[in-house]
Design an enzyme around this catalytic site. Structure first.
Site, PDB file in Angstrom:
ATOM      1  N   GLU A 134       5.647  -7.707   2.503  1.00  8.68           N
ATOM      2  CA  GLU A 134       5.362  -6.569   1.635  1.00  8.68           C
ATOM      3  C   GLU A 134       4.049  -6.762   0.884  1.00  8.68           C
ATOM      4  OE1 GLU A 134       7.606  -3.385   0.930  1.00  8.68           O
ATOM      5  OE2 GLU A 134       7.117  -4.192   2.899  1.00  8.68           O
ATOM      6  N   THR A 166       0.542   4.078   0.003  1.00  7.64           N
ATOM      7  CA  THR A 166       1.287   3.415  -1.063  1.00  7.64           C
ATOM      8  C   THR A 166       0.369   2.866  -2.147  1.00  7.64           C
ATOM      9  OG1 THR A 166       3.056   2.819   0.466  1.00  7.64           O
ATOM     10  CG2 THR A 166       2.923   1.569  -1.583  1.00  7.64           C
TER      11      THR A 166
END
Length: 342
Positions: free
Chosen positions: A163, A216
Site C-alpha cells: 500500500e 488516491t
C-alpha cells in the site's frame, strides 16, 4: 516473529503488530506445493465516517494471482492481465512482488524462486482496494506454497508495504479486511492494533464505479489538515455509533451513524452527480450511502439483495445519462478473505 493476541483468531483484538516487522527466529518453511491460484476480495475503506480506520470486504469483485515455484532464486512476473498495460512487470516496482519479497526475507527464504501471474478482475483506481486485493492474493499464495500455517495477521505488515508503494502511505483499511475478511477497525497505527468487528449477516452492499479518474494521492491532498472541534465531536459520535450498531446488529443505528462531516464534503466534489446518486439510493430504500475509499466508487448498504440491485440499476442509468460508463456489484460482506481457488 510474533503477534500477541488477546482472544481467539478472527474475533479478538490484535496488539503489538510492530513486532512482526522485527527480525526474529521463525520456523523454517519448506515448499509444500509447486503452484497455487488465490483470489482476494475488493474492499470498501473509510465506510463514510471511519476515515482510515474502518473497512470491509465484499465477495465481488476481486483479483487473482497464480504463483509457481521456479528453479532460479528471486521473484519474476511473467504475466499481468486486465490492467490495459498500466501495471509494471518489473518485480522491484510491482506491489505484489515487493510485498512477497519482504515476506520471504522475514522468514529467511530469499533463496526461493517464484513466478507471478496477476489477473486483475477489478478496475484500477476504483476506490475498491485494487492494489490491496492484488497484494493480499500474492502474499496468501506465497504463504500457501510454503505451508505457513500461522494466522494471516502475520502478513499484514507486508501487505501495508504494498500500500505504501501504491498510495504513498501504508494504510491498513483496505489490506486488513482483504486479508481477514469481514469488517475491520484499525484502532491504532502506532502501534498497529487491528480489531475484527461483527456485523449483521443480512446487510447487503450495492457498489457502483463511475469510470472517472480520481487518483488516491490527489484525493488525499484536498482533505483539510485542521477541523473544528464541533465537527470532530460529530464525527466521533458517528464512528462510535457505527461500531455500536455493528456489535448490536442494529441496521437502523448503522444507517443513522454513517454520516461524514470531515472528508466526504470535499471528496464528493470529485465524483459527478454524487448527491443526486445519494438521494436516489435513499429514496429506493438504502440504509446509508457514501464514497468507497477515495472514490470514485460509491456504495449503499441495504437490507436485502433486491433493493441493492434496484439501486445499482438506477445509478448506472443516471450515469449513462451523463455519458459516464460504470460498473456495478452487489454483495454481502465477505467474511472469508483470500481463498485458494486452484
Amino acid at each position: 516473529m510474533i503477534c500477541k493476541k488477546k482472544d481467539k483468531p478472527g474475533e479478538g483484538e490484535y496488539n503489538k503488530m510492530e513486532e512482526l516487522m522485527v527480525a526474529e527466529k521463525t520456523p523454517t518453511f519448506e515448499v509444500k506445493q509447486k503452484s497455487v491460484t488465490v483470489f482476494a476480495p475488493a474492499t470498501v475503506a473509510n465506510v463514510v465516517c471511519g476515515f482510515d480506520v474502518l473497512g470491509f470486504a465484499v465477495n465481488a469483485p476481486g483479483d487473482e494471482v497464480v504463483m509457481r515455484v521456479t528453479d532460479k532464486p528471486g521473484i519474476t512476473i511473467s504475466k499481468i492481465t486486465g490492467d490495459n498495460g498500466r501495471l509494471p512487470m518489473d518485480p522491484a516496482k510491482n506491489t505484489v512482488s515487493v510485498s512477497v519479497k519482504h515476506y520471504l526475507e522475514s522468514i529467511g527464504r530469499s533463496d526461493l524462486g517464484l513466478d507471478i501471474e496477476l489477473h486483475k478482475k477489478m478496475p484500477i483506481g476504483s476506490g475498491l482496494g485494487s492494489s490491496s486485493a492484488s497484494t493480499v492474493a500474492g502474499l496468501f499464495a506465497a504463504k500457501t506454497i510454503l505451508g505457513d500455517d500461522r494466522d494471516p495477521i502475520a502478513l499484514l505488515p507486508f501487505a501495508m508495504k504494498g500500500e505504501e508503494m501504491a498510495c504513498g502511505q501504508g494504510h491498513a483499511d483496505n489490506v486488513a479486511p482483504a486479508l481477514f475478511g469481514g469488517f475491520v477497525l484499525i484502532r491504532s497505527y502506532e502501534p498497529l492494533d487491528v480489531v475484527r468487528l461483527p456485523h449483521p449477516k443480512d446487510l447487503w452492499c450495492a457498489i457502483v464505479f463511475p469510470d472517472v479518474d480520481v487518483p488516491t494521492r490527489e484525493a488525499r491532498q484536498i482533505i483539510r489538515k485542521k477541523v473544528d472541534m464541533k465537527d470532530a465531536v460529530t464525527q466521533w459520535g458517528n464512528v462510535a455509533g457505527l461500531v455500536s450498531g455493528l456489535f448490536m446488529q442494529d441496521i437502523d443505528l448503522i444507517g443513522r451513524s454513517m454520516k461524514d462531516v470531515l472528508v466526504e464534503p470535499v471528496r464528493s466534489m470529485l465524483i459527478p452527480g454524487f448527491y443526486q446518486m445519494r438521494e436516489m439510493s435513499m429514496e429506493l430504500g438504502a440504509v446509508s450511502f457514501g464514497i468507497s475509499g477515495s472514490g470514485p466508487s460509491v456504495f449503499a448498504f441495504t437490507r436485502d439483495e433486491a433493493t441493492a440491485q434496484k439501486i445499482t440499476e438506477k445509478l448506472q442509468s443516471f450515469l449513462e445519462g451523463m455519458k459516464i460508463d460504470s460498473f456495478s456489484y452487489v454483495s454481502t460482506i465477505n467474511d472469508a478473505g483470500p481463498k485458494v481457488i486452484g
